[in-house]
Design a protein around this motif. Structure first.
Motif, PDB file in Angstrom:
ATOM      1  N   PRO A  52       2.365 -40.184  74.338  1.00 38.54           N
ATOM      2  CA  PRO A  52       2.837 -41.271  73.486  1.00 38.54           C
ATOM      3  C   PRO A  52       1.785 -41.814  72.520  1.00 38.54           C
ATOM      4  O   PRO A  52       0.577 -41.742  72.765  1.00 38.54           O
ATOM      5  N   VAL A  53       2.302 -42.398  71.429  1.00 38.48           N
ATOM      6  CA  VAL A  53       1.508 -43.169  70.477  1.00 38.48           C
ATOM      7  C   VAL A  53       2.006 -44.601  70.602  1.00 38.48           C
ATOM      8  O   VAL A  53       3.185 -44.885  70.378  1.00 38.48           O
ATOM      9  N   ILE A  54       1.107 -45.502  70.986  1.00 37.63           N
ATOM     10  CA  ILE A  54       1.447 -46.899  71.226  1.00 37.63           C
ATOM     11  C   ILE A  54       0.921 -47.728  70.053  1.00 37.63           C
ATOM     12  O   ILE A  54      -0.265 -47.707  69.760  1.00 37.63           O
ATOM     13  N   GLY A  55       1.807 -48.465  69.387  1.00 37.97           N
ATOM     14  CA  GLY A  55       1.433 -49.253  68.217  1.00 37.97           C
ATOM     15  C   GLY A  55       0.635 -50.498  68.551  1.00 37.97           C
ATOM     16  O   GLY A  55       0.443 -50.855  69.722  1.00 37.97           O
ATOM     17  N   ASP A  56       0.201 -51.205  67.527  1.00 38.84           N
ATOM     18  CA  ASP A  56      -0.590 -52.422  67.681  1.00 38.84           C
ATOM     19  C   ASP A  56       0.230 -53.540  68.330  1.00 38.84           C
ATOM     20  O   ASP A  56       1.417 -53.709  68.048  1.00 38.84           O
ATOM     21  N   GLY A  57      -0.420 -54.303  69.200  1.00 37.47           N
ATOM     22  CA  GLY A  57       0.187 -55.487  69.782  1.00 37.47           C
ATOM     23  C   GLY A  57       1.273 -55.233  70.801  1.00 37.47           C
ATOM     24  O   GLY A  57       2.051 -56.132  71.112  1.00 37.47           O
ATOM     25  N   VAL A  58       1.342 -54.030  71.346  1.00 43.73           N
ATOM     26  CA  VAL A  58       2.372 -53.699  72.342  1.00 43.73           C
ATOM     27  C   VAL A  58       1.964 -54.243  73.710  1.00 43.73           C
ATOM     28  O   VAL A  58       0.799 -54.179  74.092  1.00 43.73           O
ATOM     29  N   SER A  59       2.939 -54.766  74.439  1.00 42.50           N
ATOM     30  CA  SER A  59       2.734 -55.257  75.788  1.00 42.50           C
ATOM     31  C   SER A  59       3.552 -54.390  76.740  1.00 42.50           C
ATOM     32  O   SER A  59       4.758 -54.216  76.540  1.00 42.50           O
ATOM     33  N   ILE A  60       2.889 -53.847  77.772  1.00 46.39           N
ATOM     34  CA  ILE A  60       3.557 -52.962  78.723  1.00 46.39           C
ATOM     35  C   ILE A  60       3.480 -53.585  80.112  1.00 46.39           C
ATOM     36  O   ILE A  60       2.405 -53.814  80.654  1.00 46.39           O
ATOM     37  N   ALA A 116      -4.441 -51.345  68.387  1.00 48.77           N
ATOM     38  CA  ALA A 116      -5.185 -52.585  68.625  1.00 48.77           C
ATOM     39  C   ALA A 116      -4.332 -53.572  69.414  1.00 48.77           C
ATOM     40  O   ALA A 116      -3.106 -53.593  69.294  1.00 48.77           O
ATOM     41  N   ASP A 117      -4.980 -54.391  70.217  1.00 45.02           N
ATOM     42  CA  ASP A 117      -4.344 -55.494  70.936  1.00 45.02           C
ATOM     43  C   ASP A 117      -3.256 -55.062  71.911  1.00 45.02           C
ATOM     44  O   ASP A 117      -2.325 -55.818  72.190  1.00 45.02           O
ATOM     45  N   VAL A 118      -3.345 -53.866  72.441  1.00 51.02           N
ATOM     46  CA  VAL A 118      -2.390 -53.390  73.441  1.00 51.02           C
ATOM     47  C   VAL A 118      -2.765 -53.985  74.801  1.00 51.02           C
ATOM     48  O   VAL A 118      -3.938 -54.050  75.154  1.00 51.02           O
ATOM     49  N   VAL A 119      -1.739 -54.414  75.552  1.00 44.66           N
ATOM     50  CA  VAL A 119      -1.942 -54.970  76.892  1.00 44.66           C
ATOM     51  C   VAL A 119      -1.143 -54.130  77.876  1.00 44.66           C
ATOM     52  O   VAL A 119       0.055 -53.905  77.676  1.00 44.66           O
ATOM     53  N   VAL A 120      -1.801 -53.639  78.937  1.00 47.47           N
ATOM     54  CA  VAL A 120      -1.112 -52.901  80.004  1.00 47.47           C
ATOM     55  C   VAL A 120      -1.405 -53.580  81.334  1.00 47.47           C
ATOM     56  O   VAL A 120      -2.467 -54.157  81.525  1.00 47.47           O
ATOM     57  N   ARG A 121      -0.441 -53.483  82.229  1.00 50.03           N
ATOM     58  CA  ARG A 121      -0.569 -54.106  83.531  1.00 50.03           C
ATOM     59  C   ARG A 121      -0.588 -53.050  84.635  1.00 50.03           C
ATOM     60  O   ARG A 121      -0.455 -51.868  84.363  1.00 50.03           O
ATOM     61  N   GLN A 122      -0.714 -53.494  85.874  1.00 51.67           N
ATOM     62  CA  GLN A 122      -0.879 -52.599  87.016  1.00 51.67           C
ATOM     63  C   GLN A 122       0.267 -51.609  87.145  1.00 51.67           C
ATOM     64  O   GLN A 122       1.401 -51.894  86.825  1.00 51.67           O
ATOM     65  N   GLY A 123      -0.089 -50.418  87.615  1.00 50.44           N
ATOM     66  CA  GLY A 123       0.902 -49.405  87.917  1.00 50.44           C
ATOM     67  C   GLY A 123       1.515 -48.705  86.721  1.00 50.44           C
ATOM     68  O   GLY A 123       2.485 -47.976  86.861  1.00 50.44           O
ATOM     69  N   VAL A 124       0.965 -48.889  85.536  1.00 52.30           N
ATOM     70  CA  VAL A 124       1.516 -48.277  84.319  1.00 52.30           C
ATOM     71  C   VAL A 124       1.058 -46.823  84.207  1.00 52.30           C
ATOM     72  O   VAL A 124      -0.095 -46.502  84.493  1.00 52.30           O
ATOM     73  N   THR A 125       1.989 -45.958  83.769  1.00 49.22           N
ATOM     74  CA  THR A 125       1.676 -44.568  83.472  1.00 49.22           C
ATOM     75  C   THR A 125       2.022 -44.295  82.019  1.00 49.22           C
ATOM     76  O   THR A 125       3.145 -44.578  81.588  1.00 49.22           O
ATOM     77  N   ILE A 126       1.064 -43.772  81.261  1.00 52.84           N
ATOM     78  CA  ILE A 126       1.274 -43.367  79.871  1.00 52.84           C
ATOM     79  C   ILE A 126       0.799 -41.930  79.772  1.00 52.84           C
ATOM     80  O   ILE A 126      -0.391 -41.659  79.944  1.00 52.84           O
ATOM     81  N   GLY A 127       1.732 -41.003  79.516  1.00 55.66           N
ATOM     82  CA  GLY A 127       1.300 -39.614  79.499  1.00 55.66           C
ATOM     83  C   GLY A 127       2.350 -38.639  79.027  1.00 55.66           C
ATOM     84  O   GLY A 127       3.396 -39.023  78.524  1.00 55.66           O
ATOM     85  N   ASN A 128       2.047 -37.351  79.223  1.00 56.98           N
ATOM     86  CA  ASN A 128       2.981 -36.298  78.817  1.00 56.98           C
ATOM     87  C   ASN A 128       3.938 -36.002  79.973  1.00 56.98           C
ATOM     88  O   ASN A 128       3.893 -36.637  81.021  1.00 56.98           O
ATOM     89  N   LYS A 129       4.804 -35.036  79.765  1.00 55.45           N
ATOM     90  CA  LYS A 129       5.805 -34.702  80.776  1.00 55.45           C
ATOM     91  C   LYS A 129       5.276 -33.729  81.824  1.00 55.45           C
ATOM     92  O   LYS A 129       6.048 -33.114  82.542  1.00 55.45           O
ATOM     93  N   GLY A 130       3.964 -33.577  81.917  1.00 56.55           N
ATOM     94  CA  GLY A 130       3.369 -32.714  82.918  1.00 56.55           C
ATOM     95  C   GLY A 130       3.221 -31.278  82.473  1.00 56.55           C
ATOM     96  O   GLY A 130       2.731 -30.443  83.216  1.00 56.55           O
ATOM     97  N   ASP A 131       3.633 -30.995  81.257  1.00 54.76           N
ATOM     98  CA  ASP A 131       3.580 -29.630  80.732  1.00 54.76           C
ATOM     99  C   ASP A 131       2.424 -29.442  79.764  1.00 54.76           C
ATOM    100  O   ASP A 131       2.336 -28.421  79.096  1.00 54.76           O
ATOM    101  N   GLY A 132       1.560 -30.439  79.672  1.00 56.28           N
ATOM    102  CA  GLY A 132       0.459 -30.362  78.721  1.00 56.28           C
ATOM    103  C   GLY A 132       0.893 -30.669  77.299  1.00 56.28           C
ATOM    104  O   GLY A 132       0.127 -30.546  76.367  1.00 56.28           O
TER     105      GLY A 132
END
Length: 118
Positions: free
Chosen positions: A61-69, A41-57
């Motif tokens: 990531p697990v992003i907690g509540d109130g995180v700002s990226i 809940a309450d996560v904020v992300v801005r332009q150009g952000v990548t959240i993902g795996n290492k390309g191997d499937g």
């Protein structure tokens, strides 16, 4: 979802991605979030952000509540970002981040966690 150039946005956030309430995208151009990522809940992300795996499937990531990226940050792999953490612009995060901590740099380094009163 990809919008046309006249829509001024180009981002990828699959419908099946687990996203908590009050999720905010600020200037979403270039945003990529993997389908297996989990955002609290309450996560904020801005332009150009990548959240993902290492390309191997592998795990994402697990992003907690109130995180700002910050803009341009990459959060990659099987890791957890604790609640109320802050990820700085252009940081590359490859390891767990404690609750309330700030991360800066490439590779990302954890700064002292903020106190509960902040």
């Amino acid at each position: 979802m990809y919008l046309s150039p006249n829509g001024c946005l180009a981002w990828s956030l699959p419908v099946k991605t687990q996203v908590g309430p009050r999720f905010q995208i600020v200037h979403g151009f270039g945003l990529v979030i993997n389908v297996d990522a989990q955002l609290g809940a309450d996560v904020v992300v801005r332009q150009g952000v990548t959240i993902g795996n290492k390309g191997d499937g592998g795990p994402s990531p697990v992003i907690g509540d109130g995180v700002s990226i910050g803009s341009g940050a990459c959060v990659i792999g099987a890791l957890t970002i604790g609640a109320q953490a802050r990820i700085g612009s252009n940081a590359v995060v490859l390891h767990d981040v404690p609750k309330g901590a700030s991360v800066v740099g490439n590779p990302g380094r954890v700064l002292a966690a903020r106190s509960a009163e902040v």
